[in-house]
Design an enzyme around this catalytic site. Sequence first.
Site, mmCIF file in Angstrom:
data_model
loop_
_atom_site.group_PDB
_atom_site.id
_atom_site.type_symbol
_atom_site.label_atom_id
_atom_site.label_comp_id
_atom_site.label_asym_id
_atom_site.label_seq_id
_atom_site.Cartn_x
_atom_site.Cartn_y
_atom_site.Cartn_z
ATOM 1 C CG HIS A 9 2.145 0.308 4.486
ATOM 2 N ND1 HIS A 9 1.803 -0.629 5.442
ATOM 3 C CD2 HIS A 9 1.024 1.035 4.237
ATOM 4 C CE1 HIS A 9 0.518 -0.477 5.752
ATOM 5 N NE2 HIS A 9 0.023 0.514 5.038
ATOM 6 C CG ASP A 48 -2.109 -0.802 1.160
ATOM 7 O OD1 ASP A 48 -2.204 -1.626 0.226
ATOM 8 O OD2 ASP A 48 -2.986 -0.665 2.036
#
Length: 272
Positions: free
Chosen positions: A228, A83
């Site tokens: 992430h 993400d």
Amino acid sequence: MPSSTRKRGKAAAGFRAAVLLAAAATLLLPLTGCSSLDTTAPSTARAHAATDAGAGAGAGADAKNAFGTVDCRRAKCVALTFDAGPSENSARLLDILKEEKVPATFFLLGKRHIEKYPELVTRMADEGHEVASHTWDHRILTRIEPDEIREELRRPNDAIERLTGRRPTLMRPPQGRTNETVHGICREMGLSEILWSVTAKDYTTDDSALIEKRVLQQVSRDGIILLHDIYPGTVPAVPGIIEALKERGYVLVTVPQLLAPGKAEPGKVYRP
């Protein structure tokens, strides 16, 4: 220290602070908001797919990308997802994935990310990864008006389509926060919502060994791993995660491969 480096450091610190402020709410997701959602598991998506010969041929095409065809009805699959990129760490991540011959699904942010690293978005698509949306500016969709939701979803989709020639069909709502209004707008815009089952909480630590340990403690068949690539500890953890998963017999796939021969339907929410 050059001023450009200081600026990047301040931007990363600001994003980290914002994520940390929301972390307490995010950690409650399995117990609160998302637990009441009507979600579809990958195994359910596969089971609901047609199994006649014609559908079988189509399923193979849906599950095939630069990394080949995978049948997750038979293979022990897990999806690696990232993400909030692309970032200055993404090129190294793409190098690792290429070396390991592993596909991933990237849920990208528009502002300060897609617009800053367009060449990495193109590279992700060219190298066979699934490129999807994490909204334009990471606004919590359940807190804004319908037209604002549409704008948060439209802008990254437009940018990704310009760069890759393919409009995203998957999105991940910031913090996993979603509701019936978001579902309806996603249906209208041809988007499916993808949540997760494994989180390393890499926004709380730069310790790569800890990130790897957290992933491996939680992972199971059909898992969707949330990481992430904007944080410095995450990308160095990826080789160890991949090696350990392969040793355990997992096949790493994109989200569409995980669902095939089923196909993500607009307006639906998918989570193991």
